[in-house]
Design a protein around this motif. Structure first.
Motif, PDB file in Angstrom:
ATOM      1  N   ALA A  40      89.016 -27.748  22.473  1.00 19.98           N
ATOM      2  CA  ALA A  40      90.215 -28.202  23.200  1.00 19.98           C
ATOM      3  C   ALA A  40      91.351 -27.197  23.061  1.00 19.98           C
ATOM      4  CB  ALA A  40      90.663 -29.551  22.676  1.00 19.98           C
ATOM      5  N   HIS A  43      93.225 -24.653  17.880  1.00 16.73           N
ATOM      6  CA  HIS A  43      93.481 -23.438  17.099  1.00 16.73           C
ATOM      7  C   HIS A  43      94.019 -22.336  18.011  1.00 16.73           C
ATOM      8  CE1 HIS A  43      90.510 -25.177  14.121  1.00 16.73           C
ATOM      9  NE2 HIS A  43      91.485 -24.780  13.333  1.00 16.73           N
ATOM     10  N   ASP A  61      83.207 -20.461  24.717  1.00 17.99           N
ATOM     11  CA  ASP A  61      82.588 -21.743  24.367  1.00 17.99           C
ATOM     12  C   ASP A  61      81.317 -21.883  25.207  1.00 17.99           C
ATOM     13  OD1 ASP A  61      84.001 -24.529  22.912  1.00 17.99           O
ATOM     14  OD2 ASP A  61      82.064 -24.691  23.926  1.00 17.99           O
ATOM     15  N   ARG A  62      80.307 -22.493  24.622  1.00 22.38           N
ATOM     16  CA  ARG A  62      79.058 -22.662  25.395  1.00 22.38           C
ATOM     17  C   ARG A  62      79.120 -23.911  26.271  1.00 22.38           C
ATOM     18  NH1 ARG A  62      74.756 -24.063  20.661  1.00 22.38           N
ATOM     19  NH2 ARG A  62      73.911 -22.128  21.430  1.00 22.38           N
ATOM     20  N   ASP A  87      76.846 -18.804  24.544  1.00 18.78           N
ATOM     21  CA  ASP A  87      76.611 -18.864  23.101  1.00 18.78           C
ATOM     22  C   ASP A  87      77.376 -17.704  22.450  1.00 18.78           C
ATOM     23  OD1 ASP A  87      75.610 -18.716  20.538  1.00 18.78           O
ATOM     24  OD2 ASP A  87      73.503 -18.817  21.138  1.00 18.78           O
ATOM     25  N   PHE A  88      78.161 -18.001  21.417  1.00 15.92           N
ATOM     26  CA  PHE A  88      78.972 -16.925  20.830  1.00 15.92           C
ATOM     27  C   PHE A  88      78.115 -15.776  20.292  1.00 15.92           C
ATOM     28  CE2 PHE A  88      79.718 -20.372  17.386  1.00 15.92           C
ATOM     29  CZ  PHE A  88      78.620 -20.016  16.614  1.00 15.92           C
ATOM     30  N   ASP A 108      84.980 -21.816  14.654  1.00  9.97           N
ATOM     31  CA  ASP A 108      85.196 -23.169  14.106  1.00  9.97           C
ATOM     32  C   ASP A 108      83.955 -23.952  14.541  1.00  9.97           C
ATOM     33  OD1 ASP A 108      86.243 -25.622  13.321  1.00  9.97           O
ATOM     34  OD2 ASP A 108      87.490 -25.839  15.108  1.00  9.97           O
ATOM     35  N   GLY A 110      80.268 -26.144  14.911  1.00 10.07           N
ATOM     36  CA  GLY A 110      79.877 -27.543  15.130  1.00 10.07           C
ATOM     37  C   GLY A 110      80.363 -28.093  16.453  1.00 10.07           C
ATOM     38  N   GLN A 115      83.101 -33.899  22.403  1.00  9.98           N
ATOM     39  CA  GLN A 115      81.643 -33.985  22.563  1.00  9.98           C
ATOM     40  C   GLN A 115      81.113 -35.259  21.893  1.00  9.98           C
ATOM     41  OE1 GLN A 115      80.999 -30.057  20.970  1.00  9.98           O
ATOM     42  NE2 GLN A 115      80.544 -29.191  22.975  1.00  9.98           N
TER      43      GLN A 115
HETATM   44  C1  LIG Z   1      84.713 -27.790  16.326  1.00 19.45           C
HETATM   45  S1  LIG Z   1      84.844 -27.449  18.018  1.00 19.45           S
HETATM   46  C2  LIG Z   1      86.177 -26.301  18.123  1.00 19.45           C
HETATM   47  C3  LIG Z   1      87.499 -26.945  18.257  1.00 19.45           C
HETATM   48  C4  LIG Z   1      88.645 -25.981  18.477  1.00 19.45           C
HETATM   49  N1  LIG Z   1      88.787 -25.064  17.379  1.00 19.45           N
HETATM   50  C5  LIG Z   1      89.936 -26.744  18.719  1.00 19.45           C
HETATM   51  O1  LIG Z   1      90.878 -26.600  17.934  1.00 19.45           O
HETATM   52  O2  LIG Z   1      90.001 -27.480  19.704  1.00 19.45           O
HETATM   53  C6  LIG Z   1      83.488 -26.401  18.287  1.00 19.45           C
HETATM   54  C7  LIG Z   1      83.380 -25.887  19.707  1.00 19.45           C
HETATM   55  O3  LIG Z   1      82.559 -24.743  19.639  1.00 19.45           O
HETATM   56  C8  LIG Z   1      81.573 -24.810  20.617  1.00 19.45           C
HETATM   57  N2  LIG Z   1      80.402 -24.124  20.063  1.00 19.45           N
HETATM   58  C9  LIG Z   1      79.653 -24.511  19.006  1.00 19.45           C
HETATM   59  N3  LIG Z   1      78.668 -23.627  18.800  1.00 19.45           N
HETATM   60  C10 LIG Z   1      78.817 -22.654  19.738  1.00 19.45           C
HETATM   61  C11 LIG Z   1      78.099 -21.462  20.040  1.00 19.45           C
HETATM   62  N4  LIG Z   1      77.003 -21.094  19.341  1.00 19.45           N
HETATM   63  N5  LIG Z   1      78.556 -20.693  21.035  1.00 19.45           N
HETATM   64  C12 LIG Z   1      79.654 -21.045  21.746  1.00 19.45           C
HETATM   65  N6  LIG Z   1      80.347 -22.179  21.530  1.00 19.45           N
HETATM   66  C13 LIG Z   1      79.935 -22.966  20.528  1.00 19.45           C
HETATM   67  C14 LIG Z   1      81.350 -26.263  20.914  1.00 19.45           C
HETATM   68  O4  LIG Z   1      80.894 -26.439  22.241  1.00 19.45           O
HETATM   69  C15 LIG Z   1      82.739 -26.847  20.677  1.00 19.45           C
HETATM   70  O5  LIG Z   1      83.462 -26.908  21.871  1.00 19.45           O
END
Ligand SMILES: C[S@@+](CC[C@H](N)C(=O)[O-])C[C@H]1O[C@@H](n2cnc3c(N)ncnc32)[C@H](O)[C@@H]1O
Length: 318
Positions: A40, A43, A61-62, A87-88, A108, A110, A115
């Motif tokens: 969202a 950060h 973000d994926r 995917d990062f 960050d 998970g 979700q």
């Molecule tokens: C914990 S949330 C991050 C929240 C964010 N830091 C905030 O303050 O709103 C994790 C996000 O990372 C994404 N994510 C998780 N693993 C990922 C990956 N391997 N590649 C890209 N995005 C990923 C998820 O779809 C999710 O939207």
């Protein structure tokens, strides 16, 4: 004093360890920031505020459904900002391969609250929904595919390894027996089978009986640990000297990967101790900013129970 951050909505994911991430990533005006897990943009808004209108922002973000959050962020962030969906592990590798350099990178890990809280995504054992759990809804394999296709041993290993589930074997056996009659389609069907496979006295007391299996399946479906293993070297190769990388993880398997990677990169000479002089010439590529993982304060955990298991590690490019 840190400058004020951008405005956020109350329904958003609450950024975890936000003050600590901001303090330790120490973004300065003019820098290039990569938020590899945009979510969202909580950060991201804080880090963008620290750019004070000078620099660049890359959001990754994926999950394509974060795009409206990015559009809101982009309107308020006073520097050029791009969103890259994927995917990062792949995106950071591509950016590094194209010579893009960064001064601050955040992972960050998970799932986000959005979700988990949207039942139709199938992450929650608390709501009946299609058994999906894909962060990237275009990915080929959903949780239903894993549950219907993996063999009993694979399922039991995953539940034990990624969920620390004590009843991994009976649950895997019950799943295989049940799918022989009819394939799994919905979260509630899986919850019922898990519940029935756990001895009655043990069903309560350690959280929801399906909690650990759902966590394990989510990790498998999204290949979370493999992505993290591949993303860390890619992030390192993007960092300018003096650039910082911060990782917030939510379970010990992730934290172990980060801790080991940082420690290996922070190590210099790896020659056997019996050699009188160094012949390997290995120089450290990272310096640890956090020797021990930073944990949320009791106050943060009380306000946001999802922060409870968070651990933050930060390192600087040597
Ligand atoms: C914990 S949330 C991050 C929240 C964010 N830091 C905030 O303050 O709103 C994790 C996000 O990372 C994404 N994510 C998780 N693993 C990922 C990956 N391997 N590649 C890209 N995005 C990923 C998820 O779809 C999710 O939207």
């Amino acid at each position: 004093m840190l400058p004020n951050a951008l405005q956020r909505s109350r329904a958003d994911h609450v950024p975890v360890l936000a003050g600590e991430v901001r303090e330790l990533l120490a973004v300065r005006p003019g820098e290039t920031v990569v938020d590899a897990t945009f979510g969202a943009g909580g950060h991201a808004a804080l880090l963008c505020a620290d750019l004070q209108g000078e620099g660049r922002f890359v959001a990754v973000d994926r999950d394509a459904t974060v795009r409206p959050y990015f559009e809101r962020f982009q309107r308020d962030c006073r520097v050029p900002a791009r969103f890259l969906r994927g995917d990062f592990a792949v995106v950071l590798g591509q950016l590094a391969g194209n010579g893009v350099e960064a001064d601050a990178i955040l992972l960050d890990l998970g799932v986000s609250s959005m979700q988990i809280d949207r039942p139709e995504r199938g992450f929650s054992y608390a709501a009946d929904a299609p058994l999906d759990m894909r962060m990237d809804t275009t990915a080929p394999r959903s949780a239903a595919d894993v549950v219907n296709e993996a063999d009993e041993r694979e399922l039991a290993d995953a539940f034990r390894r990624y969920g620390e589930e004590r009843f991994a074997r009976p649950i895997a056996r019950a799943i295989v027996r049940r799918r022989g009659e009819r394939p799994f389609e919905r979260t509630s069907e899986l919850v019922d089978v898990i519940r029935s496979a756990i001895p009655a006295p043990r069903r309560f007391g350690d959280g929801h009986p399906a909690k650990r299996v759902f966590q394990a399946l989510r990790i498998v479906v999204n290949e979370e640990l493999e992505s993290l293993e591949r993303a860390l070297p890619a992030a390192l190769s993007m960092l300018r000297p003096g650039g910082r990388v911060a990782v917030v993880s939510f379970h010990s398997l992730e934290d172990r990967i980060v801790k080991r990677f940082f420690a290996a990169q922070a190590r210099g000479c790896v020659c056997p101790p019996e050699l009188p002089i160094c012949v390997c010439g290995k120089e450290p590529t990272l310096r640890l900013v956090t020797r021990k993982a930073v944990r949320p304060s009791p106050g943060e955990t009380a306000e946001n129970p999802r922060a409870g298991s968070a651990r933050l590690r930060v390192a600087v490019r040597a």
